[in-house]
Design an enzyme around this catalytic site. Structure first.
Site, short mmCIF file in Angstrom:
data_model
loop_
_atom_site.label_atom_id
_atom_site.label_comp_id
_atom_site.label_asym_id
_atom_site.label_seq_id
_atom_site.Cartn_x
_atom_site.Cartn_y
_atom_site.Cartn_z
CE LYS A 22 -1.77 1.63 4.03
NZ LYS A 22 -1.45 3.02 4.33
CG ASN A 23 2.22 2.67 3.54
OD1 ASN A 23 1.07 2.98 3.24
ND2 ASN A 23 2.58 2.42 4.79
CB CYS A 116 -5.75 10.60 11.20
SG CYS A 116 -4.12 9.99 11.51
NE ARG A 121 -0.27 10.56 9.86
CZ ARG A 121 -0.66 9.53 9.10
NH1 ARG A 121 -1.84 9.01 9.27
NH2 ARG A 121 0.13 9.08 8.15
CG ASP A 304 2.96 1.69 9.58
OD1 ASP A 304 3.23 1.87 8.38
OD2 ASP A 304 2.62 2.60 10.35
NE ARG A 396 -7.67 4.71 5.00
CZ ARG A 396 -7.58 6.00 5.28
NH1 ARG A 396 -8.24 6.49 6.32
NH2 ARG A 396 -6.83 6.81 4.56
C1 EPZ Z 1 3.95 7.14 6.28
O1 EPZ Z 1 3.13 8.16 6.84
C2 EPZ Z 1 3.09 5.90 6.18
N1 EPZ Z 1 1.95 6.15 5.30
C3 EPZ Z 1 2.58 5.52 7.58
O2 EPZ Z 1 1.83 4.31 7.46
C4 EPZ Z 1 3.79 5.26 8.47
O3 EPZ Z 1 3.34 4.97 9.78
C5 EPZ Z 1 4.69 6.50 8.50
O4 EPZ Z 1 5.06 6.85 7.15
C6 EPZ Z 1 5.96 6.27 9.31
O5 EPZ Z 1 6.65 5.19 8.79
C7 EPZ Z 1 2.12 6.06 3.96
O6 EPZ Z 1 3.21 5.79 3.48
C8 EPZ Z 1 0.91 6.29 3.11
P1 EPZ Z 1 5.88 10.57 8.42
P2 EPZ Z 1 3.64 9.70 6.88
O7 EPZ Z 1 5.79 11.80 7.63
O8 EPZ Z 1 4.42 9.98 5.66
C9 EPZ Z 1 5.87 13.85 11.86
C10 EPZ Z 1 -0.04 2.91 7.70
O9 EPZ Z 1 -0.55 2.40 8.71
N2 EPZ Z 1 5.85 14.85 10.78
O10 EPZ Z 1 7.11 9.72 8.33
O11 EPZ Z 1 2.49 10.55 7.22
C11 EPZ Z 1 4.54 13.09 11.95
O12 EPZ Z 1 3.60 13.84 12.70
C12 EPZ Z 1 0.41 4.36 7.76
O13 EPZ Z 1 0.16 2.32 6.60
C13 EPZ Z 1 5.97 16.20 11.12
O14 EPZ Z 1 6.09 16.56 12.28
O15 EPZ Z 1 4.64 9.63 8.13
C14 EPZ Z 1 4.93 11.81 12.62
O16 EPZ Z 1 4.96 12.03 14.02
C15 EPZ Z 1 0.12 5.02 9.10
N3 EPZ Z 1 5.92 17.12 10.12
C16 EPZ Z 1 6.35 11.56 12.10
O17 EPZ Z 1 6.82 12.82 11.57
C17 EPZ Z 1 5.79 16.77 8.80
O18 EPZ Z 1 5.78 17.67 7.93
C18 EPZ Z 1 6.41 10.51 10.99
O19 EPZ Z 1 5.58 10.95 9.96
C19 EPZ Z 1 5.68 15.39 8.49
C20 EPZ Z 1 5.72 14.44 9.48
#
Ligand code: EPZ
Length: 415
Positions: A22-23, A116, A121, A304, A396
């Protein structure tokens, strides 16, 4: 609302195939916008998030057809650079389309994706990077307008190795002027897969999987055919579901390297795991043992997989400490596990888990994708009939979940 009915207490045994990731799929669907032509993507899972991403692309002018696990995306014509508000709110990861639209149209407008169930996020890292590349970002009443004369290659250092921010910057840089260096990037396999797809279309990107990615802007991309990597989180999820029932599992189409941290923890918990070229065999007929877990960016233990492991550790001998370092609110499923008999205390972003003998069946509510998978796992291990509400979350991200679990001997029905 639809729900799953699970009659638990059966030892799961059998062999299933892992679906496409998915990711990896979601950013690659967004990336097809960078090619004014046709992209053919294979091994695409048939799940709600993919359907939602395709509906956004259709709304902005793309023609998309699906033949079994193959998506044919024609992005020759784009009719809008506005991401529909309802879909943005429904699926946060649609923010990844912004980078692709900026790369192609030099503009994009969208609503703030909002938080969410697992955390606020924010997208500050995405927006700060776009500004460094010469994008004007106007934020007003939750709407964000991005516009640029041109996107200029530059050096970007991420405060945190954000997966989404890394992907968005890659997409915005592919057709930019000059060279972009992104430092302190995410190193997940899905980032490497995105690099491979973009390079297959004629991009010039190096370094994915390391802590620095170099993108040399090119003028144009071309059509390509590409196959998505297998889903490492789906693979880990089924290993946990089988282990919670003390069963045995053969998983095909696995990239063993991608789940090294998960296999390491399963072995620490007294599971037997044998790995082959693209297959994994698990045997969990011994008593599960407690262990400690800290979620980290890849190649550390994946956030995850946190809920699926907590669910297993709640049945292990001893006390386990799990620290969630990635999202600030990713234990929302725990009160539902406690309803089923788990002994878990949450202190901030730490879960203290005291193992119990078994779960009791109950009616529980999923509140997010991986938390929902954890509740299914608990219901499979519990004696008696459980009902899992909120299965839209689960569907999803897990293709043919009922079918795959039924093959393994689970008594599960969608009502
Ligand atoms: C991706 O989400 C994945 N989703 C998530 O999988 C996964 O948990 C996550 O990466 C971490 O590995 C997809 O790939 C579609 P991040 P993403 O940006 O990109 C903070 C699932 O269950 N952050 O690495 O949203 C954020 O709040 C999903 O398949 C900021 O502060 O994750 C979080 O605490 C859930 N500012 C941390 O970084 C930003 O601008 C990691 O977020 C961006 C992120």
């Amino acid at each position: 609302m639809k729900f799953y009915e699970i009659e638990g207490g059966y030892i799961l045994r059998g062999e299933i195939d892992v679906s496409g990731s998915k990711n990896a799929t979601l950013p690659i669907i967004a990336a097809t916008l960078l090619n004014e032509g046709v992209s053919v993507i294979k091994n695409v899972p048939d799940i709600r998030d993919v359907k939602m991403m395709c509906s956004i692309l259709r709304k902005i002018g793309c023609k998309i057809t699906r033949e079994k696990d193959v998506l044919i995306i024609d992005a020759t014509t784009i009719t809008s650079s506005q991401i529909p508000e309802d879909l943005m709110r429904e699926m946060r990861s649609s923010v990844i389309i912004v980078g692709a639209l900026l790369g192609r149209e030099k503009e994009c407008s969208f609503t703030y994706p909002g938080g969410c169930e697992i955390g606020s996020r924010p997208i500050n890292l995405h927006l700060e990077a776009f500004k460094l590349m010469g994008v004007d970002v106007l934020e007003k009443n939750g709407n964000i307008e991005c516009k640029a004369e041109n996107l200029i290659g530059t050096e970007i250092v991420l405060d945190f190795p954000s997966v989404g921010a890394t992907e968005n910057i890659m997409l915005a840089s592919v057709l930019s002027d000059g060279v972009t260096y992104i430092k302190n990037v995410a190193r997940e396999p899905e980032i490497v897969c995105l690099q491979d797809f973009l390079n297959a279309m004629g991009a010039d990107i190096k370094g994915a999987g390391t802590n620095t990615i170099k993108i040399k802007g090119v003028k144009k991309l071309h059509n390509t055919e590409f196959s998505i990597i297998s889903d490492r989180i789906e693979a880990g999820t089924y290993m946990c579901m089988v282990a919670a029932t003390k069963g045995e599992l053969i998983l095909n189409n696995v990239c063993v390297e991608h789940i090294a941290a998960v296999i390491h923890k399963l072995r620490q918990m007294n599971c037997r795991v044998h790995t082959y070229k693209n297959k994994v065999k698990l045997n969990a007929n011994r008593a599960l043992k407690a262990t400690n877990i800290k979620t980290m960016p890849y190649p550390g233990f994946p956030t995850d997989m946190q809920s699926q492991f907590v669910t297993m550790l709640a049945l292990a001998e001893g006390t386990s400490i799990i620290v969630e370092n990635i999202f600030e609110n990713r234990f929302k499923y725990v009160p539902e596990l406690i309803k089923m008999g788990a002994n878990i205390t949450i202190e901030g972003t730490t879960a203290i888990v005291q193992g119990v003998d078994t779960y009791s069946s109950a009616n529980v509510q999923a509140k997010d994708l991986r938390g929902g998978a954890a509740l299914i796992e608990a219901a499979l291990a519990a004696n008696g009939l459980s009902r899992i509400e909120g299965i839209d979350f689960v569907e999803r991200g897990y293709e043919n979940l009922v079918k795959k679990l039924t093959i393994l001997g689970a008594k599960i029905r969608k009502q």
